[in-house]
Design an enzyme around this catalytic site. Structure first.
Site, PDB file in Angstrom:
ATOM      1  N   ASP A   7      -5.685 -29.605 -13.210  1.00  0.00           N
ATOM      2  CA  ASP A   7      -4.295 -29.792 -12.790  1.00  0.00           C
ATOM      3  C   ASP A   7      -4.366 -30.446 -11.415  1.00  0.00           C
ATOM      4  OD1 ASP A   7      -1.493 -29.604 -12.721  1.00  0.00           O
ATOM      5  OD2 ASP A   7      -1.605 -27.707 -11.629  1.00  0.00           O
ATOM      6  N   GLU A  68      -4.092 -33.468 -16.392  1.00  0.00           N
ATOM      7  CA  GLU A  68      -2.649 -33.649 -16.551  1.00  0.00           C
ATOM      8  C   GLU A  68      -2.281 -35.096 -16.244  1.00  0.00           C
ATOM      9  OE1 GLU A  68       0.526 -30.673 -15.469  1.00  0.00           O
ATOM     10  OE2 GLU A  68       0.829 -32.175 -13.897  1.00  0.00           O
ATOM     11  N   ASP A 141      -1.461 -23.280 -10.256  1.00  0.00           N
ATOM     12  CA  ASP A 141      -2.296 -24.457 -10.540  1.00  0.00           C
ATOM     13  C   ASP A 141      -3.505 -24.062 -11.392  1.00  0.00           C
ATOM     14  OD1 ASP A 141      -1.086 -26.450  -8.304  1.00  0.00           O
ATOM     15  OD2 ASP A 141      -1.356 -24.440  -7.476  1.00  0.00           O
TER      16      ASP A 141
END
Length: 178
Positions: A7, A68, A141
């Site tokens: 992430d 991501e 996160d």
């Protein structure tokens, strides 16, 4: 399959490693956050993100990396930092010859919770449940990185099989027409 989920972020870059395959129980191998000081020079911050991701790749030896996909946000400064951290993760994996797969936030949420509009608390709760953890990983996160890895295990492997089948069918057609 072992997947490292990333992430991306400059201040906090979530990382999580999940082992599993579609239809089998998932297992968390590791979770954490690569942190950089907000007041540091951008070059120094990117080097710190690289070192952190390289350490995770060395320790956990994933077979694939799920990152991501950066999408447009209103805050250009935030999206730039996210894109830069994303590029570092992609570079680290690619340098090792690892396949890199990008997943959108809504794709990850839908894979893990069943809804592409789930909030962070819902994602954290489902990651906790799916990996049989005692509590949601903190900060968010870290939970998001695990969700990325889960999404790739469940969706990426099926997508890869579809792409391979499509390529094989295309090759057969070309072979017949040649």
């Amino acid at each position: 399959m072992r997947v490292l989920g990333v992430d991306p972020g400059l201040t906090r870059c979530g990382v999580g490693v999940v082992d599993g395959a579609p239809g089998t129980p998932l297992r968390m191998a590791g979770v954490g956050v690569v942190r950089t000081p907000a007041d540091a020079d951008i070059g120094e911050r990117l080097v710190l993100v690289e070192r952190g991701i390289e350490a995770w790749l060395d320790e956990y030896r994933p077979q694939a990396v799920a990152v991501e996909r950066v999408f447009s946000q209103h805050n250009v400064r935030t999206v730039m930092g996210t894109a830069q951290a994303s590029a570092v993760a992609i570079l680290c994996a690619s340098r090792r010859g690892l396949p890199v797969h990008l997943h959108t936030p809504s794709e990850v949420k839908a894979a893990v919770t069943g809804s592409g509009r789930a909030d962070k608390a819902q994602v954290g709760a489902m990651v906790t449940r799916l990996l049989r953890l005692d509590a949601p990983p903190k900060p968010a996160d870290a939970a998001d990185a695990l969700a990325l890895a889960i999404c790739h295990i469940w969706r990426g492997t099926a997508t890869n099989r579809l792409q391979q089948a499509h390529a094989a069918a295309k090759a057969r057609i070309q072979e017949r027409t040649s």
